[in-house]
Scaffold this motif. Structure first.
Motif, PDB file in Angstrom:
ATOM      1  N   ALA A   1      53.043  38.064  33.476  1.00 43.45           N
ATOM      2  CA  ALA A   1      52.037  38.732  34.299  1.00 43.45           C
ATOM      3  C   ALA A   1      50.643  38.186  34.006  1.00 43.45           C
ATOM      4  O   ALA A   1      50.378  37.683  32.913  1.00 43.45           O
ATOM      5  N   PRO A   2      49.701  38.274  34.955  1.00 44.78           N
ATOM      6  CA  PRO A   2      48.360  37.719  34.748  1.00 44.78           C
ATOM      7  C   PRO A   2      47.474  38.551  33.842  1.00 44.78           C
ATOM      8  O   PRO A   2      46.509  38.034  33.281  1.00 44.78           O
ATOM      9  N   GLY A   3      47.742  39.851  33.702  1.00 41.71           N
ATOM     10  CA  GLY A   3      46.861  40.701  32.916  1.00 41.71           C
ATOM     11  C   GLY A   3      45.711  41.222  33.769  1.00 41.71           C
ATOM     12  O   GLY A   3      45.743  41.181  34.998  1.00 41.71           O
ATOM     13  N   SER A   4      44.656  41.696  33.124  1.00 42.32           N
ATOM     14  CA  SER A   4      43.520  42.271  33.837  1.00 42.32           C
ATOM     15  C   SER A   4      42.793  41.205  34.647  1.00 42.32           C
ATOM     16  O   SER A   4      42.631  40.065  34.206  1.00 42.32           O
ATOM     17  N   ILE A   5      42.332  41.579  35.852  1.00 40.36           N
ATOM     18  CA  ILE A   5      41.588  40.636  36.692  1.00 40.36           C
ATOM     19  C   ILE A   5      40.154  41.115  36.922  1.00 40.36           C
ATOM     20  O   ILE A   5      39.446  40.561  37.764  1.00 40.36           O
ATOM     21  N   GLY A   6      39.707  42.139  36.202  1.00 36.99           N
ATOM     22  CA  GLY A   6      38.328  42.572  36.335  1.00 36.99           C
ATOM     23  C   GLY A   6      38.160  44.025  35.952  1.00 36.99           C
ATOM     24  O   GLY A   6      39.130  44.756  35.721  1.00 36.99           O
ATOM     25  N   ALA A   7      36.904  44.453  35.884  1.00 35.63           N
ATOM     26  CA  ALA A   7      36.593  45.833  35.522  1.00 35.63           C
ATOM     27  C   ALA A   7      36.888  46.777  36.683  1.00 35.63           C
ATOM     28  O   ALA A   7      37.109  46.343  37.814  1.00 35.63           O
ATOM     29  N   GLY A   8      36.850  48.090  36.417  1.00 36.62           N
ATOM     30  CA  GLY A   8      37.211  49.086  37.425  1.00 36.62           C
ATOM     31  C   GLY A   8      36.066  49.478  38.336  1.00 36.62           C
ATOM     32  O   GLY A   8      35.818  48.849  39.364  1.00 36.62           O
ATOM     33  N   SER A   9      35.314  50.511  37.961  1.00 33.98           N
ATOM     34  CA  SER A   9      34.288  51.041  38.859  1.00 33.98           C
ATOM     35  C   SER A   9      33.110  50.086  39.035  1.00 33.98           C
ATOM     36  O   SER A   9      32.398  50.158  40.040  1.00 33.98           O
TER      37      SER A   9
ATOM     38  N   PRO B   1      32.394  45.933  38.580  1.00 32.74           N
ATOM     39  CA  PRO B   1      31.765  45.802  39.900  1.00 32.74           C
ATOM     40  C   PRO B   1      32.626  46.279  41.070  1.00 32.74           C
ATOM     41  O   PRO B   1      32.242  46.052  42.218  1.00 32.74           O
ATOM     42  N   SER B   2      33.778  46.876  40.816  1.00 31.63           N
ATOM     43  CA  SER B   2      34.640  47.395  41.873  1.00 31.63           C
ATOM     44  C   SER B   2      35.140  46.306  42.823  1.00 31.63           C
ATOM     45  O   SER B   2      35.346  46.555  44.008  1.00 31.63           O
ATOM     46  N   ARG B   3      35.257  45.125  42.331  1.00 34.23           N
ATOM     47  CA  ARG B   3      35.797  44.033  43.142  1.00 34.23           C
ATOM     48  C   ARG B   3      36.268  42.924  42.207  1.00 34.23           C
ATOM     49  O   ARG B   3      35.969  42.940  41.004  1.00 34.23           O
ATOM     50  N   VAL B   4      36.976  41.974  42.769  1.00 36.31           N
ATOM     51  CA  VAL B   4      37.432  40.808  42.016  1.00 36.31           C
ATOM     52  C   VAL B   4      36.515  39.637  42.360  1.00 36.31           C
ATOM     53  O   VAL B   4      36.283  39.340  43.537  1.00 36.31           O
ATOM     54  N   PHE B   5      35.988  38.981  41.352  1.00 35.17           N
ATOM     55  CA  PHE B   5      35.071  37.869  41.571  1.00 35.17           C
ATOM     56  C   PHE B   5      35.788  36.691  42.219  1.00 35.17           C
ATOM     57  O   PHE B   5      36.966  36.431  41.949  1.00 35.17           O
ATOM     58  N   LYS B   6      35.062  35.966  43.064  1.00 31.92           N
ATOM     59  CA  LYS B   6      35.610  34.772  43.688  1.00 31.92           C
ATOM     60  C   LYS B   6      35.925  33.728  42.625  1.00 31.92           C
ATOM     61  O   LYS B   6      35.216  33.594  41.636  1.00 31.92           O
TER      62      LYS B   6
END
Length: 209
Positions: A144-152, A154-159
């Motif tokens: 599995a890739p694991g975490s892809i970013g924080a939650g609240s 920035p509330s999005r996945v960086f490009k």
């Protein structure tokens, strides 16, 4: 900058004078036909279009049939433009460019399309180590890739986040490959190392002089 269109034939190995085993790639380099010469007056830039590998006339459009007829040649499968005034000025419409363009011992750059590997996960595509432990019944999250970013925030996945996706099938250029042998009789170019693409795929070989 001058070059030629070729086809990747196979990989093998050669022994040098010291007995060292060297991996090499065999390329069928040309012969190519000059199908068009572009000039500043007519096209706004200087270039030469080369054609390689005969194509069936029934699979060629009428526009391309007229294009090849003007150059006095049969239909070709692959067309590529090469730039460089010195190289272009040495060519004539309908002329031929073959493997004699290259010399043993010089260095070339090879451009091709890498092998398509389909949709792949992050371990194969980006070299991730996977997450989780491999024992105590934990066997379903190893790749599995694991975490892809924080939650609240920035509330999005960086490009640009490295994730699973389609792998390969892209244009790749390998630079500074040494030319070990030039076979003018069979139009073969033997270069040191590997080049992108599967067997019988088209490649562009350039010499930077």
């Amino acid at each position: 900058m001058s070059g030629i269109i070729g086809k990747k034939i196979a990989m093998t190995s050669l022994f040098d004078e010291n007995g060292k085993n060297i991996p090499v790639t065999i390329v069928e380099a040309g012969p190519c036909v000059v199908t068009q010469v572009r000039t500043v007056e007519k096209d706004g830039y200087v270039a030469a279009q080369l054609g390689f590998d005969d194509a069936k006339e029934k699979n060629t459009t009428n526009a391309l049939k007229g294009h090849f007829k003007k150059a006095g040649t049969t239909p070709k499968r692959k067309l590529v433009e090469f730039y460089g005034e010195e190289f272009v000025n040495s060519l004539t419409l309908g002329g031929e460019v073959n493997v004699e363009l290259f010399n043993e011992g010089e260095f070339v750059s090879v451009t091709g399309t890498s092998k398509g590997k389909g949709f792949q996960g992050v371990v194969k595509r980006h070299g991730f180590g996977g997450v989780g432990q491999a024992t105590h019944g934990q066997h379903n999250r190893l790749r599995a890739p694991g975490s892809i970013g924080a939650g609240s925030d920035p509330s999005r996945v960086f490009k640009g986040m490295r994730m699973a996706g389609r792998m390969g099938g892209k244009q790749v250029t390998v630079q500074n490959l040494k030319v070990l042998k030039v076979d003018t009789e069979k139009n073969l170019l033997i270069v040191k190392g590997a080049i992108p693409g599967p067997k019988n795929s088209y490649v562009i070989v350039r010499r930077w002089k």
